[in-house]
Design an enzyme around this catalytic site. Structure first.
Site, PDB file in Angstrom:
ATOM      1  CG  MET A   1      -8.792   6.678   2.919  1.00  0.00           C
ATOM      2  SD  MET A   1      -7.856   6.782   4.446  1.00  0.00           S
ATOM      3  CE  MET A   1      -6.930   5.230   4.358  1.00  0.00           C
TER       4      MET A   1
ATOM      5  CG  ASP B   1      -5.305   2.181   1.260  1.00  0.00           C
ATOM      6  OD1 ASP B   1      -6.169   1.294   1.231  1.00  0.00           O
ATOM      7  OD2 ASP B   1      -4.125   1.979   1.629  1.00  0.00           O
TER       8      ASP B   1
ATOM      9  CG  MET C   1     -11.492   2.540   2.956  1.00  0.00           C
ATOM     10  SD  MET C   1      -9.838   2.604   3.655  1.00  0.00           S
ATOM     11  CE  MET C   1      -8.901   2.717   2.131  1.00  0.00           C
TER      12      MET C   1
ATOM     13  CG  ASP D   1      -5.985  -3.142   3.706  1.00  0.00           C
ATOM     14  OD1 ASP D   1      -4.825  -2.819   4.020  1.00  0.00           O
ATOM     15  OD2 ASP D   1      -6.773  -2.373   3.102  1.00  0.00           O
TER      16      ASP D   1
ATOM     17  CB  SER E   1      -0.889   0.007   1.242  1.00  0.00           C
ATOM     18  OG  SER E   1      -1.349   1.327   1.477  1.00  0.00           O
TER      19      SER E   1
ATOM     20  CG  MET F   1     -11.172  -3.312   6.350  1.00  0.00           C
ATOM     21  SD  MET F   1      -9.819  -2.905   5.225  1.00  0.00           S
ATOM     22  CE  MET F   1      -8.780  -1.859   6.253  1.00  0.00           C
TER      23      MET F   1
ATOM     24  CG  HIS G   1      -3.902  -1.871  -1.191  1.00  0.00           C
ATOM     25  ND1 HIS G   1      -4.963  -2.742  -1.359  1.00  0.00           N
ATOM     26  CD2 HIS G   1      -4.273  -1.035  -0.196  1.00  0.00           C
ATOM     27  CE1 HIS G   1      -5.920  -2.446  -0.500  1.00  0.00           C
ATOM     28  NE2 HIS G   1      -5.536  -1.405   0.222  1.00  0.00           N
TER      29      HIS G   1
ATOM     30  CG  HIS H   1      -9.374  -0.566   0.296  1.00  0.00           C
ATOM     31  ND1 HIS H   1      -8.695  -0.624   1.492  1.00  0.00           N
ATOM     32  CD2 HIS H   1     -10.692  -0.730   0.618  1.00  0.00           C
ATOM     33  CE1 HIS H   1      -9.538  -0.817   2.491  1.00  0.00           C
ATOM     34  NE2 HIS H   1     -10.754  -0.870   1.991  1.00  0.00           N
TER      35      HIS H   1
HETATM   36  C1  DX5 Z   1      -6.148   1.319   6.038  1.00  0.00           C
HETATM   37  C2  DX5 Z   1      -5.795   1.016   4.604  1.00  0.00           C
HETATM   38  C3  DX5 Z   1      -4.653   0.086   4.475  1.00  0.00           C
HETATM   39  C4  DX5 Z   1      -3.344   0.657   4.935  1.00  0.00           C
HETATM   40  C5  DX5 Z   1      -2.428  -0.472   5.277  1.00  0.00           C
HETATM   41  O1  DX5 Z   1      -7.287   2.086   6.084  1.00  0.00           O
HETATM   42  O2  DX5 Z   1      -6.898   0.431   3.949  1.00  0.00           O
HETATM   43  O3  DX5 Z   1      -4.519  -0.375   3.136  1.00  0.00           O
HETATM   44  O4  DX5 Z   1      -2.741   1.472   3.972  1.00  0.00           O
HETATM   45  O5  DX5 Z   1      -1.323   0.069   5.872  1.00  0.00           O
HETATM   46  P1  DX5 Z   1      -0.498  -0.676   7.000  1.00  0.00           P
HETATM   47  O6  DX5 Z   1       0.036  -1.915   6.383  1.00  0.00           O
HETATM   48  O7  DX5 Z   1       0.562   0.327   7.349  1.00  0.00           O
HETATM   49  O8  DX5 Z   1      -1.453  -0.964   8.131  1.00  0.00           O
HETATM   50 ZN    ZN Z   2      -6.464  -0.599   1.971  1.00  0.00          ZN
END
Ligand code: DX5
Ligand code: ZN
Length: 217
Positions: A37, A35, A68, A175, A8, A137, A33, A66
């Site tokens: 948000m 993220d 969110m 994740d 990620s 998660m 990956h 991903h």
């Molecule tokens: C959290 C994200 C993850 C995050 C993982 O909300 O969805 O993908 O980036 O990061 P680490 O491995 O540092 O927990």
């Molecule tokens: Zn993620």
């Protein structure tokens, strides 16, 4: 079997994103990956289409996006256009999850459903045969570098049994808080895909760490 490793970039150096992606291209990482948000579903905002498009120009590996965000169905086609190869949406925000999953598949992306740590695995009963992967998660979504929630190991085993029982082909993606210690335990429990942000980008030698995540399993 060794898992799919999906670093990620949330913990990467955004001022040097091209360099970071090129490092992932050279590494044993399988997917990248991303993220997304929105500051509503999760208490943090990251990046959107222009950044994904820029990453796509450099990346030689599939982009695992991903979401969110609330009402993700509004943007499925835009994420495809921006370069997503795998797209996951959260169970908690999809009123018409079956329709949204089909929209993703119709656009030739792998479709994933993500569940928060408090959402029972059993709530996937009527969607498990339609998805390509489940994002389990193992932290509360919103930030990189959080502590792994130990109950996630039990949930991984439960999800593996559940998938087998329903004769689904869904893969399990873990994740949040994945590190070199819990990675082999998670694979043993039934995980197919491991996301790792801080463990990779916080390491002195990220490429070595990716290799260890992959081959130590
Ligand atoms: C959290 C994200 C993850 C995050 C993982 O909300 O969805 O993908 O980036 O990061 P680490 O491995 O540092 O927990
Ligand atoms: Zn993620």
């Amino acid at each position: 079997m060794s898992p799919i490793i999906a670093p990620s970039i949330l913990s990467s150096d955004f001022a040097n994103l091209e360099k970071e992606i090129k490092m992932l291209n050279k590494s044993k990482a399988d997917w990248i990956h991303l993220d997304i948000m929105d500051g509503c579903f999760v208490p943090n905002i990251t990046f959107g289409m222009p950044v994904i498009r820029a990453i796509k120009r450099v990346a030689q590996k599939p982009l695992d996006v991903h979401l969110m965000i609330e009402k993700p169905e509004r943007y499925i086609a835009d994420f495809k256009k921006a370069g997503a190869d795998c797209l996951s949406v959260h169970w908690e925000v999809c009123t018409h999850l079956h329709r949204t999953i089909n929209q993703i598949k119709e656009l030739d992306m792998l479709a994933g459903v993500a569940i928060n740590p408090h959402t029972p695995v059993s709530f996937l009963e009527d969607i498990i045969c339609d998805v390509d992967f489940v994002v389990l998660m193992s932290v509360n979504p919103g930030f990189g570098g959080q502590r792994f929630i130990p109950n996630s190991i039990k949930r991984t085993k439960e999800l593996r049994k559940f998938i087998n029982k329903h004769k689904s082909n869904a893969m399990i993606e873990i994740d949040g808080g994945v590190d070199l210690e819990n990675a082999p335990i998670l694979v043993d429990a039934g995980a197919d895909i491991l996301v790792a942000g801080n463990t990779v980008f916080g390491a002195e030698y990220p490429m070595e760490t990716i290799k260890k995540l992959k081959v130590n399993n």
